[in-house]
Scaffold this motif. Sequence first.
Motif, PDB file in Angstrom:
ATOM      1  N   GLY A   1     -25.017   0.337  13.347  1.00 43.61           N
ATOM      2  CA  GLY A   1     -24.645  -1.007  12.926  1.00 43.61           C
ATOM      3  C   GLY A   1     -25.749  -2.008  13.200  1.00 43.61           C
ATOM      4  N   ASN A   2     -25.579  -3.216  12.681  1.00 42.44           N
ATOM      5  CA  ASN A   2     -26.573  -4.266  12.906  1.00 42.44           C
ATOM      6  C   ASN A   2     -25.939  -5.622  13.201  1.00 42.44           C
ATOM      7  OD1 ASN A   2     -25.625  -5.194  10.443  1.00 42.44           O
ATOM      8  ND2 ASN A   2     -27.434  -4.585   9.286  1.00 42.44           N
ATOM      9  N   ALA A   3     -24.638  -5.629  13.494  1.00 39.36           N
ATOM     10  CA  ALA A   3     -23.945  -6.891  13.755  1.00 39.36           C
ATOM     11  C   ALA A   3     -23.013  -6.735  14.953  1.00 39.36           C
ATOM     12  CB  ALA A   3     -23.151  -7.337  12.525  1.00 39.36           C
ATOM     13  N   ARG A   4     -22.939  -7.772  15.772  1.00 40.20           N
ATOM     14  CA  ARG A   4     -22.055  -7.770  16.935  1.00 40.20           C
ATOM     15  C   ARG A   4     -21.541  -9.186  17.215  1.00 40.20           C
ATOM     16  NH1 ARG A   4     -22.643  -3.105  16.215  1.00 40.20           N
ATOM     17  NH2 ARG A   4     -23.242  -1.439  17.661  1.00 40.20           N
ATOM     18  N   PRO A   5     -20.263  -9.323  17.581  1.00 47.17           N
ATOM     19  CA  PRO A   5     -19.818 -10.576  18.199  1.00 47.17           C
ATOM     20  C   PRO A   5     -20.242 -10.574  19.660  1.00 47.17           C
ATOM     21  CG  PRO A   5     -17.988  -9.042  18.052  1.00 47.17           C
ATOM     22  CD  PRO A   5     -19.178  -8.356  17.421  1.00 47.17           C
ATOM     23  N   ILE A   6     -20.739 -11.710  20.155  1.00 43.37           N
ATOM     24  CA  ILE A   6     -21.217 -11.795  21.534  1.00 43.37           C
ATOM     25  C   ILE A   6     -20.592 -13.023  22.186  1.00 43.37           C
ATOM     26  CG2 ILE A   6     -23.251 -12.067  23.020  1.00 43.37           C
ATOM     27  CD1 ILE A   6     -24.903 -10.752  20.785  1.00 43.37           C
ATOM     28  N   PHE A   7     -20.013 -12.818  23.362  1.00 44.58           N
ATOM     29  CA  PHE A   7     -19.407 -13.904  24.136  1.00 44.58           C
ATOM     30  C   PHE A   7     -20.133 -14.006  25.472  1.00 44.58           C
ATOM     31  CE2 PHE A   7     -16.187 -12.365  21.244  1.00 44.58           C
ATOM     32  CZ  PHE A   7     -15.558 -13.523  20.783  1.00 44.58           C
ATOM     33  N   LEU A   8     -20.682 -15.177  25.761  1.00 42.46           N
ATOM     34  CA  LEU A   8     -21.355 -15.438  27.034  1.00 42.46           C
ATOM     35  C   LEU A   8     -20.706 -16.663  27.667  1.00 42.46           C
ATOM     36  CD1 LEU A   8     -25.132 -14.988  26.066  1.00 42.46           C
ATOM     37  CD2 LEU A   8     -23.660 -13.359  27.248  1.00 42.46           C
ATOM     38  N   GLY A   9     -19.806 -16.411  28.611  1.00 41.78           N
ATOM     39  CA  GLY A   9     -19.067 -17.540  29.183  1.00 41.78           C
ATOM     40  C   GLY A   9     -18.284 -18.242  28.092  1.00 41.78           C
ATOM     41  N   ASP A  10     -18.513 -19.549  27.928  1.00 42.32           N
ATOM     42  CA  ASP A  10     -17.826 -20.313  26.886  1.00 42.32           C
ATOM     43  C   ASP A  10     -18.589 -20.323  25.565  1.00 42.32           C
ATOM     44  OD1 ASP A  10     -15.771 -20.987  28.618  1.00 42.32           O
ATOM     45  OD2 ASP A  10     -16.821 -22.768  29.346  1.00 42.32           O
TER      46      ASP A  10
ATOM     47  N   SER B   1     -23.655  -5.700   6.716  1.00 42.00           N
ATOM     48  CA  SER B   1     -22.814  -6.659   7.416  1.00 42.00           C
ATOM     49  C   SER B   1     -23.338  -8.065   7.156  1.00 42.00           C
ATOM     50  CB  SER B   1     -22.815  -6.369   8.921  1.00 42.00           C
ATOM     51  OG  SER B   1     -22.210  -5.128   9.172  1.00 42.00           O
ATOM     52  N   ALA B   2     -22.484  -8.928   6.664  1.00 37.03           N
ATOM     53  CA  ALA B   2     -22.913 -10.271   6.294  1.00 37.03           C
ATOM     54  C   ALA B   2     -22.283 -11.348   7.163  1.00 37.03           C
ATOM     55  CB  ALA B   2     -22.570 -10.547   4.826  1.00 37.03           C
ATOM     56  N   SER B   3     -21.212 -11.023   7.905  1.00 37.44           N
ATOM     57  CA  SER B   3     -20.498 -12.039   8.670  1.00 37.44           C
ATOM     58  C   SER B   3     -19.842 -11.406   9.887  1.00 37.44           C
ATOM     59  CB  SER B   3     -19.403 -12.712   7.819  1.00 37.44           C
ATOM     60  OG  SER B   3     -19.923 -13.278   6.650  1.00 37.44           O
ATOM     61  N   VAL B   4     -19.545 -12.232  10.871  1.00 41.41           N
ATOM     62  CA  VAL B   4     -18.640 -11.851  11.957  1.00 41.41           C
ATOM     63  C   VAL B   4     -17.430 -12.761  11.872  1.00 41.41           C
ATOM     64  CG1 VAL B   4     -18.276 -11.738  14.445  1.00 41.41           C
ATOM     65  CG2 VAL B   4     -20.437 -10.937  13.468  1.00 41.41           C
ATOM     66  N   LEU B   5     -16.257 -12.155  11.785  1.00 37.00           N
ATOM     67  CA  LEU B   5     -14.992 -12.880  11.695  1.00 37.00           C
ATOM     68  C   LEU B   5     -14.426 -13.072  13.099  1.00 37.00           C
ATOM     69  CD1 LEU B   5     -12.440 -13.940  10.126  1.00 37.00           C
ATOM     70  CD2 LEU B   5     -11.647 -11.548  10.153  1.00 37.00           C
ATOM     71  N   TYR B   6     -13.925 -14.291  13.373  1.00 42.70           N
ATOM     72  CA  TYR B   6     -13.309 -14.598  14.663  1.00 42.70           C
ATOM     73  C   TYR B   6     -11.852 -14.985  14.446  1.00 42.70           C
ATOM     74  CZ  TYR B   6     -18.114 -14.626  16.260  1.00 42.70           C
ATOM     75  OH  TYR B   6     -19.403 -14.262  16.536  1.00 42.70           O
ATOM     76  N   LEU B   7     -10.958 -14.392  15.246  1.00 39.22           N
ATOM     77  CA  LEU B   7      -9.534 -14.705  15.212  1.00 39.22           C
ATOM     78  C   LEU B   7      -9.093 -15.161  16.581  1.00 39.22           C
ATOM     79  CD1 LEU B   7      -8.063 -11.612  13.273  1.00 39.22           C
ATOM     80  CD2 LEU B   7      -8.851 -13.786  12.321  1.00 39.22           C
ATOM     81  N   ARG B   8      -8.204 -16.145  16.601  1.00 43.37           N
ATOM     82  CA  ARG B   8      -7.598 -16.568  17.867  1.00 43.37           C
ATOM     83  C   ARG B   8      -6.287 -15.818  18.053  1.00 43.37           C
ATOM     84  NH1 ARG B   8      -8.482 -20.250  21.392  1.00 43.37           N
ATOM     85  NH2 ARG B   8      -9.840 -21.561  20.090  1.00 43.37           N
ATOM     86  N   ASN B   9      -6.079 -15.319  19.252  1.00 41.13           N
ATOM     87  CA  ASN B   9      -4.849 -14.619  19.606  1.00 41.13           C
ATOM     88  C   ASN B   9      -4.028 -15.487  20.546  1.00 41.13           C
ATOM     89  OD1 ASN B   9      -2.878 -12.625  20.359  1.00 41.13           O
ATOM     90  ND2 ASN B   9      -4.132 -12.126  22.145  1.00 41.13           N
TER      91      ASN B   9
END
Length: 633
Positions: free
Chosen positions: A581-590, A542-550
């Motif tokens: 796995g070794n990658a995660r998107p993480i959201f902490l508040g804003d 895993s080299a990246s985390v992709l972010y999409l706006r919905n």
Amino acid sequence: MSQHPFRTVFVATLAFAMTACAAPAEGRPTTLTPYRSEAQFAKALDGWHARALREAERRRRDEPMPAFAVPPPAPPPAPMEAPSATPAQAADAAATGVAANESITNNQVQGVDEGDIVKRAGDVLVVLRRGRLFTVRVGGDQLEPVASADAFGPDVDPSGTWYDELLVSTDTVAVIGYSYARGGTEVGLFDLARDGTLRYRATYQLRSSDYYSSRNYASRLVGRKLVFYSPSDLSPWTDWRAAMPAYRRWMRNATPDSFHRMLPATRIYRGLDELGDDIALHTVSVCDLGKAELDCEATAVLGGSGGTFYVSEDAVYVWTTGERNERGTPSASVLRMPLDGGAPSMLRAWGSPTDQMAFLQKDGWLNVLVARDADGDRMWRSEYGGRDLALMRVPLTAFGGLDAKASRTDFRLLPGTSAYTPHQRFIGDWLIYGDGVWGNRQQEVHVLRYAATSPVQTMKLVHRLERIDALGGDGILVGSDDGDLVFTGLRLRGDTAALEGGYRRHDAEQGDDRTHGFFYRPQDADSGVLGLPIVRTGARASASVLYLRNRALSLSPLGTLDSHTGSLDDACRASCVDWYGNARPIFLGDRVFALLGYELVEGHVDDAAIRERRRVDFAPRVTVATATPTVAQ
């Protein structure tokens, strides 16, 4: 009918299995019956062992050229003292004859945390990677590595052990692993200080078969209760006493004699009329992480082998499979084991779910998507499906003793099959399911309101179906198409579902296909941001985390947070493959982060894009690994 050549077989199978199943009789048992004593339990299993030897001897006499010689029975080990039942357990036997922290894990059930490679504990993130624990301070506006420690004790040889999952309860970190060298599940406990420093407390070993599943997770946390399922496969050719669930606190020079039985026979319940060749002891342990010593209560059911387990807010469900009929379809039972220690119950059924996402307990009902020939989710079995499908929907009151059976009317036959890499998910009032494609067959996804009788909707996709997840009250379907990664929105509002919106990422594929690889942070009912690890098509790490706006299923790319670290020698001693796995998107508040191997990258999101703000690299910098925690300078 010609489009579904196996459907008539499944109908016949259900009729064969369920015709004699009448409505529950008045006064029938509402739970399973435990064994009355150690003597009764031993008599049952010794008799099973003796019958198997007699049958083998009969075959030896009747068959002139046996393929294999029957091994002589092993001498039984010294009897292990069975624990006494607690007063509460004795009463049960007599009667039957995250906290305040916002979760960063894509859990299946709200309030039930699942073991993963990263957890939040107040102002600290705790990361498990390649046999080590790491903490990073993220409180306020900080991003600072704090401590690292081996995920095992100073007197534990980690060879042959996989440290897979971690859970955090207040100031306790629990690491769940499996040791092939020592033959059992291991639970390592660490004290976590408020400043993020770690101190090893103890390791406990539980004798069990391997829990690994390519999709499911071994552990759950409900409040401060650590819940894990540990099956023990039993064979009539070996002494069953050596496979009984037992535990020990690990210490240097530990021997097999240091194991202690986890539960008395009066906490083992009969889930079979007769013991066949293929059985297992399905044990659910509930441990209080609020105490210094690991304090667990266990309940077990003697049932068929196989097993897919699911944890709801108040119970553990284990779907077991048994002997196959003349059509090759296995019989099945679903066990319900309350988290409060109450007596378990069961329901005879047919078929099997392919993984935990096929379950939903809601509003007093259990809903399960089953496949005719599925075989549970242990190891990689989920990837192979099980052909024809049906939805079992039963009230929880249908569960009971050995005579409790689902009726044919509890099963709704569904279109499609689960032949290869099936995926399913309950979202709101809907069930969404589909499988991988074979040959030139076009990919389809099926959608229905699981509690209604309205028709199933079948929709064509332009990509393979490799993930189904929730975007608030709607869905997202993810999969590959000709080297690209494609996202398709699924609107689940009103009376019908519809495909709507989408995004195509060229030359990319999922970097992690487990449920925990994905995370969605809603901003309101119709909008939010999702994250998913990706790699270039054909890459391995895993080299990246992709972010999409919905925005109401209109998906737009915000960009990626990327790894800057190549391969390195981290002096790994255990768990040197990232099975989880070794990658995660993480959201902490804003705030938005990407865990990328040994890097934690923070990004800043505006309306148009995500941009890197800063990063830390917490990779080990020494070649000598030690179990003594070290504090980052």
